[in-house]
Motif scaffolding. Structure first.
Motif, PDB file in Angstrom:
ATOM      1  N   LEU A   1      -6.818 -43.697 -12.176  1.00 31.24           N
ATOM      2  CA  LEU A   1      -6.786 -43.395 -10.675  1.00 31.24           C
ATOM      3  C   LEU A   1      -7.054 -44.880 -10.106  1.00 31.24           C
ATOM      4  N   ASP A   2      -8.167 -45.383 -10.459  1.00 29.50           N
ATOM      5  CA  ASP A   2      -8.008 -46.590 -10.226  1.00 29.50           C
ATOM      6  C   ASP A   2      -7.277 -48.242 -10.204  1.00 29.50           C
ATOM      7  N   SER A   3      -6.502 -47.911 -11.596  1.00 30.99           N
ATOM      8  CA  SER A   3      -5.138 -49.103 -11.823  1.00 30.99           C
ATOM      9  C   SER A   3      -4.035 -48.386 -10.242  1.00 30.99           C
ATOM     10  N   ILE A   4      -4.414 -46.785  -9.880  1.00 32.83           N
ATOM     11  CA  ILE A   4      -3.013 -46.888  -8.809  1.00 32.83           C
ATOM     12  C   ILE A   4      -3.478 -47.357  -7.587  1.00 32.83           C
ATOM     13  N   LEU A   5      -5.306 -47.034  -6.697  1.00 29.75           N
ATOM     14  CA  LEU A   5      -6.071 -46.821  -6.234  1.00 29.75           C
ATOM     15  C   LEU A   5      -5.654 -48.827  -5.719  1.00 29.75           C
ATOM     16  N   ALA A   6      -5.725 -49.665  -7.484  1.00 28.94           N
ATOM     17  CA  ALA A   6      -5.552 -51.009  -6.957  1.00 28.94           C
ATOM     18  C   ALA A   6      -4.154 -51.110  -6.462  1.00 28.94           C
ATOM     19  N   LYS A   7      -3.060 -50.581  -6.444  1.00 30.33           N
ATOM     20  CA  LYS A   7      -1.548 -51.282  -5.892  1.00 30.33           C
ATOM     21  C   LYS A   7      -1.780 -51.084  -4.338  1.00 30.33           C
ATOM     22  N   VAL A   8      -2.281 -50.110  -3.578  1.00 34.23           N
ATOM     23  CA  VAL A   8      -2.717 -49.854  -1.922  1.00 34.23           C
ATOM     24  C   VAL A   8      -2.754 -51.331  -1.190  1.00 34.23           C
ATOM     25  N   ASN A   9      -0.759 -50.933  -0.682  1.00 36.17           N
ATOM     26  CA  ASN A   9      -1.370 -52.419   0.094  1.00 36.17           C
ATOM     27  C   ASN A   9       0.138 -51.714   1.163  1.00 36.17           C
ATOM     28  N   SER A  10       0.010 -52.316   2.165  1.00 33.84           N
ATOM     29  CA  SER A  10       1.303 -51.975   3.398  1.00 33.84           C
ATOM     30  C   SER A  10       2.826 -51.780   2.424  1.00 33.84           C
ATOM     31  N   CYS A  11       3.594 -52.496   1.151  1.00 30.71           N
ATOM     32  CA  CYS A  11       4.289 -52.102   0.309  1.00 30.71           C
ATOM     33  C   CYS A  11       4.349 -51.728  -0.630  1.00 30.71           C
ATOM     34  N   CYS A  12       3.198 -51.047  -0.601  1.00 26.91           N
ATOM     35  CA  CYS A  12       2.695 -49.812  -1.973  1.00 26.91           C
ATOM     36  C   CYS A  12       1.768 -48.862  -2.090  1.00 26.91           C
TER      37      CYS A  12
ATOM     38  N   TYR B   1      -3.463 -33.484  -6.395  1.00 33.24           N
ATOM     39  CA  TYR B   1      -4.576 -33.422  -7.259  1.00 33.24           C
ATOM     40  C   TYR B   1      -5.215 -32.369  -6.351  1.00 33.24           C
ATOM     41  N   ASN B   2      -6.609 -31.149  -6.388  1.00 30.56           N
ATOM     42  CA  ASN B   2      -7.038 -30.214  -6.367  1.00 30.56           C
ATOM     43  C   ASN B   2      -7.915 -30.358  -5.391  1.00 30.56           C
ATOM     44  N   ALA B   3      -7.231 -29.397  -4.542  1.00 29.01           N
ATOM     45  CA  ALA B   3      -7.500 -29.220  -3.008  1.00 29.01           C
ATOM     46  C   ALA B   3      -8.894 -27.788  -3.133  1.00 29.01           C
ATOM     47  N   GLU B   4      -9.384 -27.412  -1.878  1.00 30.89           N
ATOM     48  CA  GLU B   4     -10.129 -26.459  -1.268  1.00 30.89           C
ATOM     49  C   GLU B   4      -9.738 -25.062  -1.464  1.00 30.89           C
ATOM     50  N   GLY B   5     -10.304 -24.337  -2.447  1.00 30.12           N
ATOM     51  CA  GLY B   5      -9.060 -23.169  -2.808  1.00 30.12           C
ATOM     52  C   GLY B   5      -8.812 -22.870  -4.004  1.00 30.12           C
ATOM     53  N   ASP B   6      -8.809 -24.198  -4.943  1.00 29.78           N
ATOM     54  CA  ASP B   6      -8.341 -24.673  -6.014  1.00 29.78           C
ATOM     55  C   ASP B   6      -6.748 -24.543  -6.068  1.00 29.78           C
ATOM     56  N   VAL B   7      -6.228 -25.409  -4.766  1.00 29.91           N
ATOM     57  CA  VAL B   7      -4.792 -25.385  -4.460  1.00 29.91           C
ATOM     58  C   VAL B   7      -4.406 -26.848  -5.201  1.00 29.91           C
TER      59      VAL B   7
ATOM     60  N   MET C   1     -12.218 -39.797   1.304  1.00 29.15           N
ATOM     61  CA  MET C   1     -12.506 -38.863   0.381  1.00 29.15           C
ATOM     62  C   MET C   1     -13.244 -39.716  -0.538  1.00 29.15           C
ATOM     63  N   LEU C   2     -14.428 -39.836  -1.100  1.00 29.50           N
ATOM     64  CA  LEU C   2     -15.336 -40.755  -1.621  1.00 29.50           C
ATOM     65  C   LEU C   2     -14.574 -40.765  -3.252  1.00 29.50           C
ATOM     66  N   LYS C   3     -13.666 -41.875  -3.734  1.00 31.59           N
ATOM     67  CA  LYS C   3     -13.528 -42.044  -5.645  1.00 31.59           C
ATOM     68  C   LYS C   3     -13.449 -41.641  -6.195  1.00 31.59           C
ATOM     69  N   GLU C   4     -14.835 -41.685  -6.719  1.00 33.36           N
ATOM     70  CA  GLU C   4     -15.149 -40.157  -7.071  1.00 33.36           C
ATOM     71  C   GLU C   4     -15.127 -38.601  -7.116  1.00 33.36           C
ATOM     72  N   GLU C   5     -14.941 -38.543  -5.836  1.00 33.20           N
ATOM     73  CA  GLU C   5     -14.481 -37.117  -5.829  1.00 33.20           C
ATOM     74  C   GLU C   5     -12.635 -37.012  -6.157  1.00 33.20           C
ATOM     75  N   LEU C   6     -12.171 -38.308  -5.719  1.00 30.58           N
ATOM     76  CA  LEU C   6     -11.245 -38.122  -5.556  1.00 30.58           C
ATOM     77  C   LEU C   6     -10.922 -37.888  -7.049  1.00 30.58           C
ATOM     78  N   GLN C   7     -11.615 -38.764  -7.762  1.00 34.80           N
ATOM     79  CA  GLN C   7     -10.931 -38.411  -9.916  1.00 34.80           C
ATOM     80  C   GLN C   7     -11.271 -37.512 -10.094  1.00 34.80           C
ATOM     81  N   ILE C   8     -12.170 -36.639  -9.571  1.00 33.66           N
ATOM     82  CA  ILE C   8     -12.874 -35.551 -10.316  1.00 33.66           C
ATOM     83  C   ILE C   8     -11.649 -34.320  -9.779  1.00 33.66           C
TER      84      ILE C   8
END
Length: 149
Positions: free
Chosen positions: A78-89, A95-101, A125-132
């Motif tokens: 996930l850290d690798s994905i987050l490192a790519k976020v920019n206006s062109c990517c 991910y698991n949302a509320e209600g296990d969906v 969302m906190l990065k740690e929560e998103l990772q979980i």
């Protein structure tokens, strides 16, 4: 996401291209194919864990994806994905949302330890929560990277 990259398409044609159903929603590979076909030149990379029990819609979409040059790759950290976020990517992740969906959302920004997920109730969302939630049991780690020009 298409609006972010200034690509125009109707909601109806996008839903049809995604092969959306009320019973199953949209499969990630179908979304990747739809973005490529409706995105008028956007680059698409697809990442997913292997699914040993694919629905017939997924099987058909993997075939179409191969025809247009989109192949399944093992998901990066996930850290690798987050490192790519920019206006062109912009990544779209499952991910698991509320209600296990399972829920798809683009990631449009990072602010320190917070991730901006515009199609969620909280918006951040906190990065740690998103990772979980991205690694939750029963949720395939899936990501679509969309590249603009």
């Amino acid at each position: 996401m298409l609006q972010h990259f200034r690509k125009r398409t109707s909601a109806t044609s996008l839903l049809k291209a995604c092969r959306h159903t009320h019973q199953h929603g949209t499969f990630a590979i179908a979304l990747a194919v739809a973005i490529h076909e409706q995105g008028h030149g956007l680059g698409v990379e697809f990442y997913s864990e292997a699914d040993p029990d694919m629905h017939f819609i997924e099987v058909e979409c993997y075939g179409r994806a191969a025809e247009i040059g989109i192949y399944r790759n093992e998901p990066p950290a996930l850290d690798s994905i987050l490192a790519k976020v920019n206006s062109c990517c912009i990544p779209i992740i499952l991910y698991n949302a509320e209600g296990d969906v399972g829920h798809y959302s683009p990631i449009v920004g990072i602010d320190g330890k917070w991730v901006l997920l515009p199609y969620t109730d909280e918006k951040f969302m906190l990065k740690e929560e998103l990772q979980i939630r991205w690694s939750a049991p029963g949720i395939f780690r899936q990501c679509i990277l969309i590249h603009g020009s």
